[in-house]
Design a protein around this motif. Structure first.
Motif, short mmCIF file in Angstrom:
data_model
loop_
_atom_site.label_atom_id
_atom_site.label_comp_id
_atom_site.label_asym_id
_atom_site.label_seq_id
_atom_site.Cartn_x
_atom_site.Cartn_y
_atom_site.Cartn_z
N CYS A 112 0.82 -1.22 0.00
CA CYS A 112 0.00 0.00 0.00
C CYS A 112 0.85 1.27 0.00
O CYS A 112 0.40 2.31 0.48
N LEU A 113 2.06 1.19 -0.51
CA LEU A 113 2.93 2.36 -0.50
C LEU A 113 2.27 3.54 -1.21
O LEU A 113 1.68 3.40 -2.27
N GLY A 114 2.35 4.71 -0.59
CA GLY A 114 1.75 5.91 -1.16
C GLY A 114 0.31 6.12 -0.77
O GLY A 114 -0.25 7.20 -1.00
N GLU A 115 -0.31 5.13 -0.16
CA GLU A 115 -1.71 5.26 0.24
C GLU A 115 -1.81 5.84 1.65
O GLU A 115 -0.92 5.68 2.47
N GLY A 116 -2.93 6.50 1.90
CA GLY A 116 -3.19 7.05 3.22
C GLY A 116 -3.81 6.01 4.13
O GLY A 116 -4.02 4.86 3.74
N PRO A 117 -4.12 6.37 5.37
CA PRO A 117 -4.72 5.44 6.32
C PRO A 117 -6.02 4.84 5.80
O PRO A 117 -6.82 5.51 5.14
N ASP A 118 -6.24 3.57 6.10
CA ASP A 118 -7.47 2.89 5.72
C ASP A 118 -8.65 3.58 6.40
O ASP A 118 -8.55 4.09 7.51
N GLN A 119 -9.79 3.57 5.72
CA GLN A 119 -10.97 4.27 6.25
C GLN A 119 -11.44 3.69 7.58
O GLN A 119 -11.95 4.40 8.43
N ALA A 120 -11.24 2.39 7.77
CA ALA A 120 -11.60 1.79 9.05
C ALA A 120 -10.71 2.34 10.16
O ALA A 120 -11.17 2.53 11.29
N ALA A 121 -9.45 2.60 9.84
CA ALA A 121 -8.53 3.19 10.82
C ALA A 121 -8.93 4.63 11.12
O ALA A 121 -8.86 5.08 12.27
N TYR A 168 -6.24 -8.08 8.33
CA TYR A 168 -5.85 -9.36 7.73
C TYR A 168 -7.10 -10.18 7.38
O TYR A 168 -8.00 -10.35 8.21
N GLY A 169 -7.14 -10.66 6.16
CA GLY A 169 -8.28 -11.44 5.71
C GLY A 169 -9.33 -10.64 4.96
O GLY A 169 -10.23 -11.21 4.36
N ASN A 170 -9.21 -9.31 5.02
CA ASN A 170 -10.16 -8.44 4.31
C ASN A 170 -11.61 -8.82 4.59
O ASN A 170 -12.43 -8.99 3.68
N VAL A 171 -11.94 -8.94 5.86
CA VAL A 171 -13.29 -9.34 6.25
C VAL A 171 -14.31 -8.28 5.86
O VAL A 171 -15.39 -8.57 5.35
N GLY A 172 -13.95 -7.02 6.09
CA GLY A 172 -14.83 -5.92 5.74
C GLY A 172 -16.02 -5.77 6.68
O GLY A 172 -16.21 -6.58 7.59
N GLY A 173 -16.78 -4.72 6.44
CA GLY A 173 -18.02 -4.52 7.18
C GLY A 173 -17.82 -4.22 8.65
O GLY A 173 -16.76 -3.82 9.11
N ALA A 174 -18.89 -4.45 9.41
CA ALA A 174 -18.91 -4.13 10.84
C ALA A 174 -17.89 -4.96 11.62
O ALA A 174 -17.30 -4.48 12.59
N GLN A 175 -17.67 -6.20 11.19
CA GLN A 175 -16.73 -7.07 11.90
C GLN A 175 -15.31 -6.51 11.83
O GLN A 175 -14.59 -6.47 12.83
N GLN A 184 -14.50 -3.37 11.18
CA GLN A 184 -14.46 -2.08 11.88
C GLN A 184 -14.31 -2.29 13.38
O GLN A 184 -13.55 -1.57 14.05
N ALA A 185 -15.00 -3.28 13.91
CA ALA A 185 -14.88 -3.57 15.34
C ALA A 185 -13.48 -4.05 15.68
O ALA A 185 -12.93 -3.69 16.73
N ALA A 186 -12.88 -4.84 14.80
CA ALA A 186 -11.52 -5.34 15.02
C ALA A 186 -10.52 -4.20 15.01
O ALA A 186 -9.58 -4.16 15.82
N VAL A 187 -10.71 -3.26 14.08
CA VAL A 187 -9.80 -2.12 13.99
C VAL A 187 -9.92 -1.25 15.24
O VAL A 187 -8.92 -0.77 15.78
#
Length: 280
Positions: A75-84, A176-183, A185-188
């Motif tokens: 992810c070089l050059g990318e900003g923080p993930d939206q979940a973060a 890790y695992g690219n679960v996505g969604g509410a799960q 977001q809660a992990a982050v």
């Protein structure tokens, strides 16, 4: 006979000050703490932003520089993930945008020399960092580069109790695992809270280090200075006094070296040296 250092430019490069340091006139006036995660878009930017915010209300705020790095180029050059970003907002922390917090690759040759404390997130990022760094200790043992690498989780009040477990102090990648969604977001958010608690304890230990040394004895810590024997006066200090930020950096360097290397990652060629699992 061994060839002269000038006949081995690769060795000369690793032993001399690096260009990146020469471009930073204040690099020796502050301690540099570097947070490192795998992708550089979640844990590292979260930890860096959290720690910077905590420093704002601390007497150490002008003594510490904070940076972040990634060990992989996903992810070089990318900003923080939206979940973060969302997790940070929940904790009252604002993450900088991609323009000022883009993922940057950890550069062993430069970063391990410039940084005084390298805080990795888990055994995987620790291995990525130490894979190259540990070889530098053979080339220049006085640098004690591997000793600068610590687990951020080793400062957490609960994770610190698991120092005898290889992964007991890991702060795992919530993406890790690219679960996505509410799960996801809660992990982050859970990881962000671990980072916040770890950084808070780290800051407390840094303050204690400064207090024990007497650097925080004066009400206004920033103007404080400590006399230096046998060194040329730093720029702007004709009386030979070392600025408090530089003195704090020297204290941190000394303390980190005394703590030694993370024992479970010491390569065979370096085994037998002073080792530790992290923290202090």
């Amino acid at each position: 006979a061994l060839p002269k250092q000038s006949d081995r430019p690769w060795l000369d490069l690793r032993l001399r000050p690096y260009p990146s340091q020469a471009k930073k006139p204040n690099c020796c006036m502050q301690a540099l703490i570097m947070f490192v995660s795998e992708s550089g878009i979640c844990r590292a930017p979260l930890a860096a932003a959290i720690f910077k915010q905590q420093l704002q209300d601390s007497p150490l705020q002008d003594w510490v520089d904070v940076q972040q790095r990634a060990t992989r180029d996903y992810c070089l050059g990318e900003g923080p993930d939206q979940a973060a970003v969302a997790a940070a907002a929940t904790l009252g922390v604002q993450l900088p945008d991609a323009g000022t917090a883009a993922a940057v690759m950890f550069d062993p040759a430069n970063d391990i020399v410039a940084a005084d404390l390298v805080l990795v997130m888990d055994k995987f990022t620790a291995a990525d960092v130490l894979r190259e760094v540990s070889s530098y200790d053979l080339i220049n043992p006085g640098g004690q580069y591997s000793a600068r690498v610590r687990l951020l989780g080793s400062y957490h009040p609960l994770l610190a109790a698991h120092a005898d477990q290889t992964d007991g102090q890991d702060i795992d990648d919530p993406l890790y695992g690219n679960v996505g969604g509410a799960q996801e977001q809660a992990a982050v958010l859970e990881v962000a809270q671990l980072l916040q608690e770890s950084c808070s304890c780290l800051l407390q230990q840094l303050k204690q280090l400064a207090e024990v040394s007497g650097l925080l004895a004066e009400p206004a810590a920033q103007p404080a200075a400590v006399a230096v024997q046998g060194n040329s006066p730093p720029p702007g200090h004709a009386d030979g006094a070392l600025p408090a930020g530089a003195e704090f950096r020297e204290l941190l360097i000394k303390h980190v070296r005394e703590e030694g290397v993370i024992s479970w990652l010491v390569p065979p060629m370096l085994q037998g040296s002073n080792t530790d699992l992290g923290g202090w």
